[in-house]
Design a protein around this motif. Structure first.
Motif, mmCIF file in Angstrom:
data_model
loop_
_atom_site.group_PDB
_atom_site.id
_atom_site.type_symbol
_atom_site.label_atom_id
_atom_site.label_comp_id
_atom_site.label_asym_id
_atom_site.label_seq_id
_atom_site.Cartn_x
_atom_site.Cartn_y
_atom_site.Cartn_z
ATOM 1 N N GLY A 1 40.497 61.760 10.548
ATOM 2 C CA GLY A 1 40.042 61.928 9.185
ATOM 3 C C GLY A 1 38.571 61.570 9.052
ATOM 4 N N TYR A 2 38.012 61.849 7.872
ATOM 5 C CA TYR A 2 36.593 61.597 7.644
ATOM 6 C C TYR A 2 36.259 60.113 7.797
ATOM 7 C CZ TYR A 2 36.735 66.279 5.546
ATOM 8 O OH TYR A 2 36.902 67.612 5.320
ATOM 9 N N LYS A 3 37.105 59.252 7.288
ATOM 10 C CA LYS A 3 36.833 57.815 7.365
ATOM 11 C C LYS A 3 36.861 57.334 8.808
ATOM 12 C CE LYS A 3 38.356 53.330 5.592
ATOM 13 N NZ LYS A 3 39.354 52.625 4.744
ATOM 14 N N ALA A 4 37.850 57.792 9.578
ATOM 15 C CA ALA A 4 37.954 57.378 10.976
ATOM 16 C C ALA A 4 36.759 57.866 11.783
ATOM 17 C CB ALA A 4 39.261 57.895 11.577
ATOM 18 N N LEU A 5 36.302 59.078 11.514
ATOM 19 C CA LEU A 5 35.134 59.616 12.216
ATOM 20 C C LEU A 5 33.878 58.823 11.860
ATOM 21 C CD1 LEU A 5 35.831 63.440 11.883
ATOM 22 C CD2 LEU A 5 35.806 62.133 14.008
ATOM 23 N N ALA A 6 33.737 58.482 10.588
ATOM 24 C CA ALA A 6 32.567 57.703 10.171
ATOM 25 C C ALA A 6 32.550 56.343 10.863
ATOM 26 C CB ALA A 6 32.565 57.542 8.652
ATOM 27 N N GLU A 7 33.708 55.693 10.945
ATOM 28 C CA GLU A 7 33.774 54.390 11.605
ATOM 29 C C GLU A 7 33.416 54.504 13.079
ATOM 30 O OE1 GLU A 7 37.732 53.184 10.780
ATOM 31 O OE2 GLU A 7 37.283 52.485 8.728
ATOM 32 N N ARG A 8 33.833 55.585 13.727
ATOM 33 C CA ARG A 8 33.522 55.760 15.146
ATOM 34 C C ARG A 8 32.025 55.965 15.350
ATOM 35 N NH1 ARG A 8 37.060 59.714 18.935
ATOM 36 N NH2 ARG A 8 38.604 58.132 18.338
ATOM 37 N N LEU A 9 31.390 56.781 14.506
ATOM 38 C CA LEU A 9 29.953 57.028 14.661
ATOM 39 C C LEU A 9 29.132 55.782 14.323
ATOM 40 C CD1 LEU A 9 29.494 60.614 13.165
ATOM 41 C CD2 LEU A 9 29.815 59.954 15.530
ATOM 42 N N ASN A 10 29.592 55.012 13.358
ATOM 43 C CA ASN A 10 28.834 53.828 12.948
ATOM 44 C C ASN A 10 28.811 52.740 14.017
ATOM 45 O OD1 ASN A 10 27.995 54.761 10.425
ATOM 46 N ND2 ASN A 10 29.884 54.093 9.427
ATOM 47 N N GLN A 11 29.635 52.868 15.046
ATOM 48 C CA GLN A 11 29.628 51.891 16.125
ATOM 49 C C GLN A 11 28.395 52.019 17.021
ATOM 50 O OE1 GLN A 11 33.369 52.310 18.173
ATOM 51 N NE2 GLN A 11 34.577 51.638 16.409
ATOM 52 N N ASP A 12 27.741 53.179 16.972
ATOM 53 C CA ASP A 12 26.551 53.399 17.800
ATOM 54 C C ASP A 12 25.585 54.304 17.036
ATOM 55 O OD1 ASP A 12 24.644 53.734 19.713
ATOM 56 O OD2 ASP A 12 26.006 54.389 21.301
ATOM 57 N N LEU A 13 24.850 53.722 16.096
ATOM 58 C CA LEU A 13 23.962 54.510 15.240
ATOM 59 C C LEU A 13 22.741 55.015 15.985
ATOM 60 C CD1 LEU A 13 24.100 52.470 11.901
ATOM 61 C CD2 LEU A 13 25.275 54.611 12.474
ATOM 62 N N ASP A 14 22.379 54.389 17.089
ATOM 63 C CA ASP A 14 21.260 54.903 17.881
ATOM 64 C C ASP A 14 21.630 56.233 18.538
ATOM 65 O OD1 ASP A 14 19.677 52.739 17.261
ATOM 66 O OD2 ASP A 14 20.334 51.564 18.986
ATOM 67 N N ARG A 15 22.841 56.329 18.988
ATOM 68 C CA ARG A 15 23.303 57.572 19.613
ATOM 69 C C ARG A 15 23.692 58.611 18.568
ATOM 70 N NH1 ARG A 15 28.397 58.011 23.891
ATOM 71 N NH2 ARG A 15 28.157 60.246 24.363
ATOM 72 N N TYR A 16 24.227 58.127 17.440
ATOM 73 C CA TYR A 16 24.677 59.029 16.373
ATOM 74 C C TYR A 16 23.922 58.694 15.091
ATOM 75 C CZ TYR A 16 28.562 59.208 19.707
ATOM 76 O OH TYR A 16 29.325 59.316 20.851
ATOM 77 N N PRO A 17 22.656 59.069 14.972
ATOM 78 C CA PRO A 17 21.873 58.719 13.768
ATOM 79 C C PRO A 17 22.464 59.375 12.525
ATOM 80 C CG PRO A 17 20.702 60.320 15.131
ATOM 81 C CD PRO A 17 21.875 59.868 15.942
ATOM 82 N N PRO A 18 22.595 58.613 11.436
ATOM 83 C CA PRO A 18 23.188 59.153 10.209
ATOM 84 C C PRO A 18 22.247 60.123 9.505
ATOM 85 C CG PRO A 18 22.411 56.936 9.832
ATOM 86 C CD PRO A 18 22.225 57.200 11.299
#
Length: 534
Positions: free
Chosen positions: A262-279
């Protein structure tokens, strides 16, 4: 107040006019005893949306035009105006706040709604309403005549500075002129909209982007093809992949389709590495949160431009509060216009996940709701084939059921108020189906056979006082034939799984990996189980 502007006169101080009859304008009347009191007029103005005109110039100019058209004994005693589109429905008119962003030299008593309310009141303080042109009242003939009729019913004539009018009650030529002007104005707007639509379709077909580039792309500036616009520094934009954010989009779609997160689960996964996954950074950088949110994930996963096609008209105009248009109203380029970040098939599969995941949690375990006491292993996987709704878990006397109970008025004809199905029966049947069709040694033969060959019967009972004997149901192992890959059936390990002994978290991961979907049809007492190996 600007130089030369007439100061407003308190409305309650002025006496009412001496028009002959409340509805005299409809039957012919004249303004009597002009030497004793002035003709009091209320100005009504409008400019288009604030990003298309300069209201600080337009409104004062409209007031001057109206003042020049009025006779010497007339005075403008009130000013009403709006900054908005003239094509809105009357109920939506005059409710904006666009005027608050400008320092307009003309005082404002209100907008069109305030004018109509004041005109219908017992002490309106003006005798006529005047506008620069009838298009300032409305761009649609129906809305313009509706406002005109509302004013006439209140005994207030509507005058226009660019129309021939007299104060003797003769108005035949005025009505003819006004109706012709209204027709021309409406035709002009519709013709302009149609031509603009065609131009934007061509713009889309040529692959030029409108607005901020979607996440994962950069805007590549192209010199404007019109020399005059090019000399002003204008340019057009094409999309090219962002080397940093483009791979994030591809990864997001992969997780969404493969794991159905889901959207929330995906957001939590990306937020674990913001350098690799910039918002993403919004149009207004001051509103940036510095992290991924479910809404930002949704924006990425629902943007069809990631497929390489240019798409326009996904949102309605600003006059419709930016609502989303249905996909059938979107304008697609006939061929890809820029490098895709995902395939079109992957994009379509991601949209299907949204339907399956709606209002469903990704994580296992008990819900955070204070009333939750247990888990339901088949939540979000079991559907009612009759109405298409997900069945919800419920526990009665220690027995777990899945229930379909559509809200009143939303159930199809003949649909019972509630449909019940026992969890233990489905879980046991799933164990057999997985052993035979997915994990068993003969799985290749089963998957190659026609859908429906693997059939078994299960029993179910309803939790009622007159408990009936088991009702037979039929479970059918189905398969997705859309993209058959012969090597996939041999990939899983051959081992029987007893699902009722598997912890909920692992069981859900297995169901997600198998793309499990169960449709229970109460009418035929059949469960159709669909498993897709991806």
């Amino acid at each position: 107040m600007g130089a030369g502007a007439t100061p407003p006169i308190p409305l309650d101080v002025l006496p009412q006019g001496t028009w002959s009859g409340r509805r005299g304008w409809l039957t012919g009347f004249s303004y009597e005893d002009r030497s004793r009191e002035p003709l009091r007029a209320a100005f009504m103005g409008r400019t288009s949306t604030e990003d298309r005109q300069d209201p600080t110039l337009s409104i004062p100019r409209q007031v001057d035009s109206c003042r020049a058209a009025l006779p010497e004994q007339a005075v403008i005693v009130a000013h009403y105006y709006d900054i908005e589109s003239g094509r809105k429905a009357l109920g939506a008119r005059g409710r904006g706040h666009g005027h608050e962003g400008f320092a307009i030299s003309v005082p404002r008593e209100g907008g069109i709604q305030d004018l109509l309310e004041r005109a219908a009141g017992p002490r309106r303080g003006f005798d006529v309403v005047i506008c620069e042109s009838i298009e300032r009242i409305a761009r649609r003939t129906y809305i313009g005549t509706l406002i005109e009729n509302r004013l006439e019913e209140a005994g207030v004539p509507l005058l226009a500075a660019d129309e021939p009018f007299t104060l003797t009650g003769r108005r035949a030529t005025q009505v003819l002129t006004r109706r012709v002007k209204q027709s021309i104005a409406e035709w002009y707007v519709l013709d302009l909209l149609e031509k603009s639509w065609g131009g934007l379709q061509t713009h889309t077909e040529q692959g030029y982007n409108v607005g901020k580039p979607p996440y994962g792309y950069l805007a590549e500036k192209i010199p404007h093809p019109v020399p005059a616009r090019r000399a002003e520094g204008a340019c057009k934009h094409r999309l090219r992949p962002d080397p940093v954010r483009g791979p994030v989009v591809t990864q997001l779609f992969a997780w969404r389709v493969a794991e159905r997160l889901g959207y929330k689960a995906l957001a939590e996964r990306l937020n674990q590495d913001l350098d690799r996954y910039p918002p993403p950074i919004p149009v207004d950088p001051s509103r940036a949160l510095g992290r991924w949110t479910p809404s930002s994930i949704r924006d990425v996963l629902t943007n069809p431009k990631h497929t390489g096609y240019m798409v326009w008209n996904r949102r309605a105009t600003t006059s419709d509060t930016g609502r989303n248009n249905p996909p059938e109203a979107w304008v697609w380029s006939s061929a890809p216009t820029h490098e895709p970040l995902v395939t079109k098939d992957c994009f379509i599969e991601a949209q299907k996940v949204a339907t399956l995941r709606q209002r469903s949690r990704n994580v296992g375990g008990v819900s955070s709701h204070p009333d939750a006491k247990r888990t339901y292993s088949l939540r979000s996987f079991l559907f009612c084939a009759w109405c298409g709704r997900r069945m919800n878990g419920k526990t009665r006397r220690g027995t777990v059921y899945y229930v379909c109970a559509p809200p009143k008025g939303y159930a199809p004809e003949g649909h019972p108020n509630t449909i019940w199905l026992r969890e233990a029966l489905i879980v046991a049947e799933l164990s057999d189906l997985l052993a035979a069709n997915v994990l068993g040694p003969q799985r290749s033969r089963h998957l190659d056979s026609a859908s429906g060959d693997a059939v078994a019967r299960v029993g179910s009972t309803k939790p009622t006082s007159d408990r009936a004997s088991p009702i037979p149901h039929r479970s059918v192992a189905d398969q997705d034939q859309a993209a058959h890959q012969p090597e996939l059936p041999d990939a899983p390990t051959s081992r029987r799984i007893q699902l009722d002994l598997v912890p909920d978290a692992y069981r859900r991961r297995l169901f997600e990996a198998l793309r499990l979907k169960i449709d229970f049809d109460q009418r035929t007492r059949t469960c159709r189980v669909q498993i897709t190996l991806a």
